[in-house]
Each structure stands twice: as structure tokens, then as C-alpha cells.
Design an enzyme around this catalytic site. Sequence first.
Site, mmCIF file in Angstrom:
data_model
loop_
_atom_site.group_PDB
_atom_site.id
_atom_site.type_symbol
_atom_site.label_atom_id
_atom_site.label_comp_id
_atom_site.label_asym_id
_atom_site.label_seq_id
_atom_site.Cartn_x
_atom_site.Cartn_y
_atom_site.Cartn_z
ATOM 1 N N CYS A 173 13.321 11.320 7.741
ATOM 2 C CA CYS A 173 13.188 11.138 9.192
ATOM 3 C C CYS A 173 14.527 11.101 9.909
ATOM 4 O O CYS A 173 14.588 11.292 11.120
ATOM 5 C CB CYS A 173 12.395 9.863 9.487
ATOM 6 S SG CYS A 173 13.083 8.395 8.700
ATOM 7 N N GLU A 195 8.194 16.869 14.931
ATOM 8 C CA GLU A 195 8.798 16.618 13.621
ATOM 9 C C GLU A 195 8.148 17.517 12.572
ATOM 10 O O GLU A 195 6.949 17.418 12.310
ATOM 11 C CB GLU A 195 8.645 15.146 13.228
ATOM 12 C CG GLU A 195 9.358 14.809 11.931
ATOM 13 C CD GLU A 195 9.257 13.346 11.565
ATOM 14 O OE1 GLU A 195 10.255 12.796 11.063
ATOM 15 O OE2 GLU A 195 8.177 12.752 11.765
ATOM 16 N N LYS A 239 0.872 -1.178 0.000
ATOM 17 C CA LYS A 239 0.000 0.000 0.000
ATOM 18 C C LYS A 239 0.914 1.235 0.000
ATOM 19 O O LYS A 239 1.408 1.667 1.032
ATOM 20 C CB LYS A 239 -0.914 -0.014 1.225
ATOM 21 C CG LYS A 239 -1.612 1.309 1.564
ATOM 22 C CD LYS A 239 -2.351 1.948 0.402
ATOM 23 C CE LYS A 239 -3.059 3.241 0.835
ATOM 24 N NZ LYS A 239 -2.105 4.379 1.027
ATOM 25 N N GLU A 269 8.884 2.007 11.307
ATOM 26 C CA GLU A 269 9.874 3.079 11.246
ATOM 27 C C GLU A 269 9.101 4.377 11.225
ATOM 28 O O GLU A 269 8.436 4.710 10.248
ATOM 29 C CB GLU A 269 10.746 2.955 9.998
ATOM 30 C CG GLU A 269 11.925 3.921 10.045
ATOM 31 C CD GLU A 269 12.267 4.506 8.692
ATOM 32 O OE1 GLU A 269 12.394 5.756 8.628
ATOM 33 O OE2 GLU A 269 12.390 3.755 7.719
#
Length: 494
Positions: free
Chosen positions: A301, A399, A192, A267
Amino acid sequence: MSQSQLPQLSGYERKLFIGGEWVEPDGGHYPVLDPATEEVVGLAPEASREQVYRAAAAAREAFASWSRTRPEERAAILDRAADLMQRDFAPNAELARAETGATTATARGMQVGVGVSRFRRYAKGALEPVEEALVPQINEAGPMGRAGVFGALAVRQPVGVVTCVTSYNNPWANPAGKVAPALAMGNTVVVKPAPQDPLSVFKMAEALAEAGVPRGVVNVVTGSAPAVGEAAVDSPDVDMVSFTGSTAVGQRIAEVCGRDMKRQLMELGGKGAALVFDDADLDSAVMGIGTTFAFYSGQICTAPTRVLVQRAVQDQLIEKLKGYAGFLKVGDPTARDTVVGPVISAAHRDRIESYVELGRKEGATVVAGGERPARDRGFYVAPTLLADCTNDMRVAREEIFGPVVVVIPFDDEEEGIALANDSEYGLLDYVWSGDVARAFRVARRLRAGGVGVNTIGRNMEAPFGGFKKSGVGRDVGSYALHAYSELQSIVWPG
């Protein structure tokens, strides 16, 4: 290749890939935009929940035979797939560039190039031993039976059907890092992709199909609606979910997985701390930290976005970072001299800009950037440097996932370590110091899944993953093979 050639490259009104067949989507199609031009690159299929379930059922049916194939056969298919991806390298890279907004160099080297290399790595990985003999154990007579010597094997078995939910920041390397090791271990997959740039994953599926992967072993479903991802996670035929993305979405996936005890590999987000000591090579530190501005517009990231600098060299480092940011050309990602392309969408650009404005309100000083680049089209954000920050500001804790760096001073080693660890994230941190002994001492005390010492470089056999809210589990190298397997013990009397 020019924008006008893209429709010929793609022909793009894609179909779903389910059970080895290209299937018309129940929900029609939605447009995928080039973040640099805002033009339509292609049309991605909108799957229904029923079609996602059908894909998982196809993977379940294929698992019985695929899991029993000889490792050499799986290796050969993965190798052939890598050859085919390499054969179509130029159009694959152009498509990746168009749907992500990455620069041409990034699309070629870090996206398609890394994707191909990961398929080659796990073609070899399919041949790695899956059995480990354990030391025999002498058991005395008792309730468990007669005395004897018992041998044992620890055997890695495939988990089953794996849903791979991939991130938008790298539509080649990220799916390849999930699909290739999962297939190498004998699992079947439902992929996906992120809704923003799913077209590259269909090219990966085409290569696998041409390479001879059996029907149902690889399935690709897409959609712009959350229901598609939800179905790929909650399907009763799915045994494991491998997800790369935000911590918030990862938490929701984990809740669903927990109900049926599905295995997880997560992750998630990061807010990488870069500790720069007063004896550091500041030019080296700036080159490393500057990748947050330059590499894929900060949409990564592992970026060192939170710079913790020893107070004695704070002004020098800020001045060097300001100069670095000002030198970077922002613009057309197809131009040779462009370093910073657009971010993935208008919504994400607005989100990043709102954080910069929030930083101003919190008391930060905008040293570089802070204004939208003057371009007629495209989702551009200027590399932005925020000074006079404290670790309790939202711009320092959350973030942002864009080309924004915050600078926070510290006085001594203990304070620097405390600031670095004062975060809910812990993916990759960095230490710059001329004293290697200190750098390694500090690295061991950082609560992060990885630490770069005087470098942002990676060893692609080293385990990758996060502490705290940055993830669950480890992959990369042989650790990825372990992640997509279950350990089984086989015991016998000697």
C-alpha cells in the site's frame, strides 16, 4: 527447501486456536495455494460463526487476568516468542514464501525477519511508562466544591479484546505489528488472517503458546468465507478492531464498529504520489519508484505508484524507468536472481491485467510490460509502466495493488502539489528534489500520513497511518502502544 519438503514442514491440515486449544473447524478445510506453482501448500481451517464467537469469549475471559499481569511478565513472554520464531526461522520463511509467492529474500528479511523484530520491539514496549503526571491545577471555590489544588494522572489502560484482521501481503510483519503491541499493553486478541495465506499466523500462535502466553490471550480463527471476518468484528465480546486491507472492506468494518462504538485502527488503501522535480537525482528516484515493480510484485500500500514528474525531465525519467523494469527478472521466487515473483492469486492477476487494459482504453501508452509473462504455472504479472496519463484516469485514481506505475507530468510546484493531493488516498507520498528546502516545503503541504524525501526508507519509530480514505489512527513504535490503549484520567485533591 524444495516444494516436495513442504508437506513435512507443515503437515498442514491446521486447526483453529481457541482458548489455548487446537480445535477442529466446523466447516472443514480449504486449500492454500503457492502462487508460483499453483500447488497446495496446506489446508486452512474453515471456522463457523459460533467458533469465532467462542474465540472472542475466550479472549474476554482471559482479559481480566492478562491485563493485570506485571509488564515484566508480558515482556518476557514476547521476548521468548521472538526467540522461538527465530529458532524456526528457516522453515517459517519457507512457509511464508510458499503461501505468498514472495521471493526468498523478501520472505526472510521483510516477512519473518520484521515479524521477529516487532515482537522484540514490543517486549521493550511493555516496559514503557503508562502514567503521565499532569501539572497541578488550582481551583477556586464554586459549584464543584471548595478551593484547592488538584493533581492528575493520565493513565493508559488496555482497550480489552482486540480483533486483528491482517493483510495477505505480509503474513508475519503485519500480524506481528498488531498482536505484539496489543499484548504488550495488556489486551487479548482474536487474529483473523487473510484467507489467501493464513498458515504463517498459526506458526506465530505456536511460538506464543510455547513461550507461555496464558490460555485465551491469543486466538486464531480462519476461513475463506466473509462470515468468519464478519463474526470477528461484530462479536459482542470485541472492544476494538485493527484492520489492514482495502478501503472498501475498511468502510464496511467501520460501519459495524460504529453501531457499538468499538475502537478502530485502520490501515487502508494507498495511491502514493512520487513528485519528481527537474533538479532531482533521477537515478535515486528510479530506484525508489522501481520498488513498486520489484517489492512483492507491487502488492504494497505504500508503493509510489503515481509518478508526478516535472515536464522538463519527463522523457528522461520514463526512459530510465523503462530500463529498470526491463532489467528485472520475473520468475521462480526461490531462484536467487529472481526479483519479481507472482501476485497472490489468479483472481488478483486478472484484476491487475484488467487495469492495464483499461489504461490502454483511457489513452495511456504502455511503455514497458503489459503482457502476461510466458510461464506454464503461477500468477505472474510483468512490471508495467504507463505513460501519457492524466490524473482523472481510473488507473491513476484507483489502487491497483500490483506492479503497475503511471506517469503524469506537471509544470510547476503548485501544479505538482495539487495533483498529488487530488486523490481520495493519503498514505505515503514521496518527493525527489535536489533542493532540500523545497522538498521539505512541498512535503508539509502534502495530505498524506507520511512523506519520504529523496527516499523510500522508513523510520520504524515514526507514526504510520493515512489521511483521508487511507485509514484511521496511527501505529508503529510507541504510537502502536497508544493505539491499543485507552486514556484514563485520575484526579485527586492536593
